[in-house]
Write a protein that holds these residues in place. Structure first.
Motif, PDB file in Angstrom:
ATOM      1  N   GLU A 135       0.838  -1.194   0.000  1.00 10.48           N
ATOM      2  CA  GLU A 135       0.000   0.000   0.000  1.00 10.48           C
ATOM      3  C   GLU A 135       0.877   1.249   0.000  1.00 10.48           C
ATOM      4  N   GLU A 136       0.550   2.185  -0.877  1.00 11.11           N
ATOM      5  CA  GLU A 136       1.270   3.450  -0.927  1.00 11.11           C
ATOM      6  C   GLU A 136       0.563   4.463  -0.027  1.00 11.11           C
ATOM      7  N   ILE A 137       1.322   5.142   0.839  1.00  6.36           N
ATOM      8  CA  ILE A 137       0.761   6.063   1.818  1.00  6.36           C
ATOM      9  C   ILE A 137       1.218   7.472   1.490  1.00  6.36           C
ATOM     10  N   VAL A 138       0.275   8.393   1.460  1.00  4.11           N
ATOM     11  CA  VAL A 138       0.576   9.803   1.259  1.00  4.11           C
ATOM     12  C   VAL A 138       0.654  10.475   2.619  1.00  4.11           C
ATOM     13  N   VAL A 139       1.731  11.228   2.859  1.00  2.94           N
ATOM     14  CA  VAL A 139       1.937  11.898   4.142  1.00  2.94           C
ATOM     15  C   VAL A 139       2.089  13.395   3.916  1.00  2.94           C
ATOM     16  N   THR A 177       6.214  17.052   5.464  1.00  2.00           N
ATOM     17  CA  THR A 177       6.915  18.294   5.122  1.00  2.00           C
ATOM     18  C   THR A 177       5.939  19.439   4.885  1.00  2.00           C
ATOM     19  N   LYS A 178       4.680  19.235   5.310  1.00  2.00           N
ATOM     20  CA  LYS A 178       3.583  20.185   5.093  1.00  2.00           C
ATOM     21  C   LYS A 178       3.235  20.322   3.614  1.00  2.00           C
ATOM     22  N   ARG A 179       3.631  19.275   2.855  1.00  2.00           N
ATOM     23  CA  ARG A 179       3.172  19.055   1.493  1.00  2.00           C
ATOM     24  C   ARG A 179       2.675  17.620   1.404  1.00  2.00           C
ATOM     25  N   SER A 180       1.695  17.365   0.568  1.00  2.00           N
ATOM     26  CA  SER A 180       1.224  16.004   0.360  1.00  2.00           C
ATOM     27  C   SER A 180       2.181  15.289  -0.581  1.00  2.00           C
ATOM     28  N   GLU A 181       2.812  14.214  -0.066  1.00  2.00           N
ATOM     29  CA  GLU A 181       3.791  13.464  -0.848  1.00  2.00           C
ATOM     30  C   GLU A 181       3.672  11.985  -0.536  1.00  2.00           C
ATOM     31  N   THR A 208      -0.818  26.870  -1.940  1.00  2.00           N
ATOM     32  CA  THR A 208      -1.886  26.690  -0.963  1.00  2.00           C
ATOM     33  C   THR A 208      -1.631  27.548   0.267  1.00  2.00           C
ATOM     34  N   TYR A 209      -2.665  28.312   0.655  1.00  2.00           N
ATOM     35  CA  TYR A 209      -2.642  29.077   1.893  1.00  2.00           C
ATOM     36  C   TYR A 209      -3.388  28.283   2.966  1.00  2.00           C
ATOM     37  N   THR A 210      -2.800  28.188   4.149  1.00  2.00           N
ATOM     38  CA  THR A 210      -3.437  27.469   5.253  1.00  2.00           C
ATOM     39  C   THR A 210      -3.335  28.303   6.519  1.00  2.00           C
ATOM     40  N   VAL A 211      -4.457  28.401   7.223  1.00  2.00           N
ATOM     41  CA  VAL A 211      -4.494  29.081   8.513  1.00  2.00           C
ATOM     42  C   VAL A 211      -5.192  28.154   9.503  1.00  2.00           C
ATOM     43  N   SER A 241      -2.781  27.328  23.489  1.00  2.00           N
ATOM     44  CA  SER A 241      -3.457  27.924  22.340  1.00  2.00           C
ATOM     45  C   SER A 241      -2.418  28.255  21.283  1.00  2.00           C
ATOM     46  N   SER A 242      -2.660  27.856  20.053  1.00  2.00           N
ATOM     47  CA  SER A 242      -1.671  28.088  19.006  1.00  2.00           C
ATOM     48  C   SER A 242      -2.357  28.510  17.712  1.00  2.00           C
ATOM     49  N   ASP A 243      -1.650  29.312  16.940  1.00  2.00           N
ATOM     50  CA  ASP A 243      -2.121  29.797  15.648  1.00  2.00           C
ATOM     51  C   ASP A 243      -0.981  29.682  14.651  1.00  2.00           C
ATOM     52  N   GLU A 244      -1.321  29.260  13.454  1.00  2.00           N
ATOM     53  CA  GLU A 244      -0.309  29.153  12.406  1.00  2.00           C
ATOM     54  C   GLU A 244      -0.896  29.580  11.072  1.00  2.00           C
ATOM     55  N   ALA A 245      -0.137  30.348  10.331  1.00  2.00           N
ATOM     56  CA  ALA A 245      -0.481  30.719   8.954  1.00  2.00           C
ATOM     57  C   ALA A 245       0.714  30.376   8.080  1.00  2.00           C
ATOM     58  N   ARG A 246       0.474  29.675   6.977  1.00  2.00           N
ATOM     59  CA  ARG A 246       1.582  29.261   6.119  1.00  2.00           C
ATOM     60  C   ARG A 246       1.153  29.269   4.649  1.00  2.00           C
ATOM     61  N   PHE A 247       2.151  29.369   3.797  1.00  2.00           N
ATOM     62  CA  PHE A 247       1.948  29.277   2.356  1.00  2.00           C
ATOM     63  C   PHE A 247       2.913  28.231   1.812  1.00  2.00           C
ATOM     64  N   VAL A 248       2.371  27.314   1.020  1.00  2.00           N
ATOM     65  CA  VAL A 248       3.170  26.278   0.371  1.00  2.00           C
ATOM     66  C   VAL A 248       3.011  26.449  -1.130  1.00  2.00           C
ATOM     67  N   SER A 249       4.099  26.688  -1.802  1.00  2.00           N
ATOM     68  CA  SER A 249       4.026  26.979  -3.230  1.00  2.00           C
ATOM     69  C   SER A 249       3.728  25.733  -4.049  1.00  2.00           C
ATOM     70  N   GLY A 250       3.180  25.979  -5.224  1.00  2.00           N
ATOM     71  CA  GLY A 250       2.981  24.933  -6.219  1.00  2.00           C
ATOM     72  C   GLY A 250       3.374  25.450  -7.578  1.00  2.00           C
ATOM     73  N   TRP A 251       4.488  26.159  -7.621  1.00  2.00           N
ATOM     74  CA  TRP A 251       4.929  26.829  -8.837  1.00  2.00           C
ATOM     75  C   TRP A 251       5.402  25.830  -9.889  1.00  2.00           C
ATOM     76  N   ASP A 252       5.252  26.252 -11.122  1.00  2.00           N
ATOM     77  CA  ASP A 252       5.900  25.528 -12.208  1.00  2.00           C
ATOM     78  C   ASP A 252       7.372  25.933 -12.227  1.00  2.00           C
TER      79      ASP A 252
END
Length: 757
Positions: A45-49, A52-56, A329-332, A376-387
């Motif tokens: 079975e192949e598992i996506v994790v 690294t805060k990216r789906s791989e 992708t922007y995530t908050v 209590s914690s807050d996080e805002a991040r951006f993960v690129s998907g550039w060509d």
């Protein structure tokens, strides 16, 4: 239902480790040889994790990470970390006998102070802390309706913060499905050799409220884990009851924007800790303080004068926003973790020694540590998907933590309960506010199809403000009142660099250099004043740097996966537990000292050679030791091993499924054999009473079941040979209480029926 197979605690008479290993191997292989020889296999079975805060795909992630899906956890009847941790090379636990209160250790880095492994439920920070004696270490999440568990090994501080000094464990819950209505139900029976019986129930339902737009998922679980430790007040007193419920919601506002929410509660209760005494108190009034237990003493016995109930209540909440654009992708996320921990120990011997009160009358007492913690914690991040070859991760993280700790010594009645109107012999409080602000970033550049370089860093700013008060001095007199406000600040920068080489699509190697750290803190001088000692105002951060060479490979159409890593860790300014003494009393506090190194190798090999058969081999070698004397030589000398770190661990796991040829039924068999080498219990050399060496031990688990379409019935017999070796020890004050050992859970049978609709 009796499950005793042998008369020996450590295994059948004349049955050595070779026999146990052979039995495990035979159970894994004999059925497939008969039923499926030469049948071609399909891939693992192949598992996506999202390590690294990216789906791989896990095999394409250039760090040491292992993952277990919810289905894999269900197949081994996993309820807590003890059911799956042996499958992770380099991960061990240090258990003090209390459910949901243990220290996780990855790659041999373990000492006093805060945890060295970050723990998350989705994006909720649930990492444990251990600044006080009263428990509060890493919680154990009840495993129900999980999507997967990810274990990241090596420093993860650049992406997951200060707590992830040597790794991160992520419990990822199953998310709502926006389209289909479905659910599941499970019920089971449990029995422990030499102990009691218990049960488990779990249920889940997925409700699409607005098809393709809004859905909620409801899940709950109840576990009654049988007790096996008895004392003068109760039989099987460490029976543990856990209730948990979770609701998750998902709203697809647009095709790109998703809102999510999670709320989970978990309640854990036990009447006693899970340790046993090897000797008891000497009640003759003459001779040594301890004596052999009477011949008619039950097998697993605690010699205590007051009850030691434990409670662990956790509430976890999260809100999330995600915007998936074509370029990234922007995530908050915003989350909250509330934990109310009650940790109680019999204090009668301490009170009798220091206050001269009779141990069975006015001196009968408990020390209770109520520990309330809100993160209590807050996080805002951006993960690129550039060509193109350049990619980026950037984010901001803020955390506010409030810890309210109390320590009470109160009198107890002859039945071991706290008196209705107790006399307080000690009362103090300690309140901490910890704030953390961090900025993290990571850049990766793919030079070619074969080479990629990733560099990242995290700048942190952490402050700790503490206020403590002595309400009642030891003995019952008025306390000194509020102490001074203490403050600690730590500002710094850590980084990592990862060079990835991928010569083919199924082979990858990487070289990584990464830093990890734990922030320092303050010491409770008010409490020290009660004990009549003087201690330092605080302690500083410790840090490490990890050098790692890893390899990931898959072969034969993914029917064979072989991964490994070799690492060297240089750890400095180690946070250690020290003792201050006034001559008549002692008080523990946290300090810094010494340097250690860890040399290690971890291997994971999994294969599916024929259809239905899966085999896994997991091995870890760790040489973790001091390379310099700790300033106080009684706490450790050069060459001393790091506590609770085995040099070798080895696990062989197997499962096989095959059609029975009757009513579309599928048969299931499986086996697991695990070996853990010897460990030492304390980073202390002198006096010798402070050092215990825990022997190496083996455990074997057998599984048998049947399934069809939407239901399954699985029996799991853990610790088949009833090896009750000591794995840890726990005490209120060394040398004053009988030796208290935490042992392997005796042989336990679980039978679980599950169905889905």
């Amino acid at each position: 239902m009796a499950v005793d197979l042998t008369k020996s605690q450590s295994g059948p008479i004349g049955c050595g480790s070779t026999t146990r290993f052979s039995l495990c191997l035979a159970a894994a292989l004999c059925v497939p040889i008969v039923w499926a020889a030469d049948e071609p296999g399909t891939g693992l079975e192949e598992i996506v994790v999202t390590a690294t805060k990216r789906s791989e795909n896990i095999q394409e992630t250039p760090i040491a990470v292992q993952a277990f899906t919810g289905g894999q956890l269900a197949n081994i009847n996993a309820e807590g970390i003890g059911d799956w941790s042996a499958l992770v090379p380099g991960l061990v636990t240090q258990n003090n006998g209390s459910s949901g209160d243990q220290r996780y250790v990855i790659r041999g880095v373990n000492s006093a102070g805060a945890g060295t492994v970050g723990v998350y439920l989705d994006d909720v920070v649930i990492t444990g802390e251990n600044y006080q004696d009263g428990g509060g270490q890493a919680p154990d999440v009840l495993l129900f309706d999980m999507d997967r568990i990810e274990v990241l090994k090596g420093p993860q501080g650049t992406t997951f913060g200060s707590s992830s000094m040597t790794g991160t464990i992520r419990f990822i819950t199953a998310k709502p499905d926006l389209t289909d209505f479905f659910g599941s139900f499970g019920a089971g029976y449990r029995e422990t050799s030499g102990g009691g019986v218990g049960s488990q129930v779990e249920a889940m339902v997925n409700l699409p409220i607005l098809t393709d737009r809004f859905a909620i998922r409801l899940a709950g679980s109840y576990l009654d884990n049988p007790g096996y430790v008895s004392n003068q007040f109760e039989q099987d007193a460490n029976e543990t009851k856990i209730k948990a419920g979770r609701i998750t919601a998902k709203f697809a506002a647009t095709d790109k924007i998703t809102l999510s929410a999670l709320a989970m509660v978990q309640r854990t209760q036990a009447d006693a800790l899970g340790y046993v005494n090897t000797t008891g108190y000497n009640s003759t009034g003459t001779g040594p303080p301890f004596a052999p237990l009477p011949a008619n003493t039950p097998q697993y016995w605690q010699d205590i004068y007051a009850r030691e109930p434990q409670g662990n209540n956790m509430d976890m909440y999260e809100l999330g926003f995600e915007d998936k654009e074509s370029y990234g992708t922007y995530t908050v996320t915003t989350s909250r973790f509330d934990r109310d921990f009650e940790y109680t120990r019999d204090a009668s011997a301490v009170v009798s020694l220091y206050l001269g009160l009779p141990i069975t009358t006015t001196g009968r007492s408990v020390i209770n540590y109520p520990n309330d913690r809100t993160v209590s914690s807050d996080e805002a991040r951006f993960v690129s998907g550039w060509d193109g070859p350049l990619q980026m991760l950037v984010g901001f993280f803020f955390q506010n933590e409030q810890r309210d700790f109390e320590s009470h010594v109160v009198t107890a009645d002859p039945n071991g309960y706290v008196d209705t109107d107790p006399t307080a012999l000690l009362a103090r409080t300690q309140d901490d506010t910890i704030r953390e602000k961090t900025l993290f970033a990571e850049l990766s550049y793919k030079f070619s199809d074969e080479w990629k370089l990733t560099v990242g860093g995290r700048r942190y700013d952490i402050s700790d403000t503490e206020n403590s008060a002595a309400l009642v001095s030891f003995g019952g007199g008025p306390g000194a009142g509020e102490g001074p406000t203490l403050e600690f600040t730590d500002i710094g920068l850590i980084g990592r660099a990862n060079l990835e080489y991928r010569p083919t699509s199924n082979l990858m190697s990487y070289l990584q250099i990464a830093q990890g750290f734990r922030p320092g803190g303050v010491n409770d001088q008010t409490a020290a004043a009660i004990a009549g000692v003087t201690i330092p105002a605080g302690f500083s951060s410790d840090s490490l740097i990890n050098y790692e060479l890893g390899l990931k490979s898959s072969w034969l159409d993914n029917r064979l996966v072989a991964n490994g890593a070799a690492y060297f860790i240089n750890w400095s300014k180690i946070q250690i537990s020290e003792q201050a003494t006034s001559g008549s009393s002692t008080f523990p506090y946290t300090g810094n000292g010494g340097r250690a190194t860890v040399k290690g190798l971890e291997l994971e090999v999994e294969t599916r050679p024929i259809s239905g058969l899966e085999l896994g081999v997991y091995y870890n070698y760790n040489e973790a030791k001091l390379v310099g004397d700790i300033p106080n030589p009684s706490l450790g000398l050069e060459g001393d091993p790091i506590p609770y770190v085995p040099r070798n661990t080895f696990t062989l796991n197997s499962s096989y499924e095959w059609p029975l040829g009757v009513a579309s039924l599928t048969g299931i068999v499986g086996a697991q054999y695990s070996y853990i080498s010897a460990r030492v219990g304390e980073l202390q050399t002198n006096p010798p009473t402070f050092v215990e060496t825990f022997p190496g031990y083996e455990t074997t688990t057998l599984r048998l079941g049947v399934k069809r379409d939407r239901w399954s019935l699985l029996a799991n017999l853990a610790n088949v040979f009833n090896n009750t070796s000591t794995v840890a020890d726990t005490t209120v004050q060394q040398g004053l209480y009988p030796q208290a050992n935490v042992i392997n859970r005796p042989r336990t049978l679980s039978v679980v029926f599950r169905t889905s609709f």
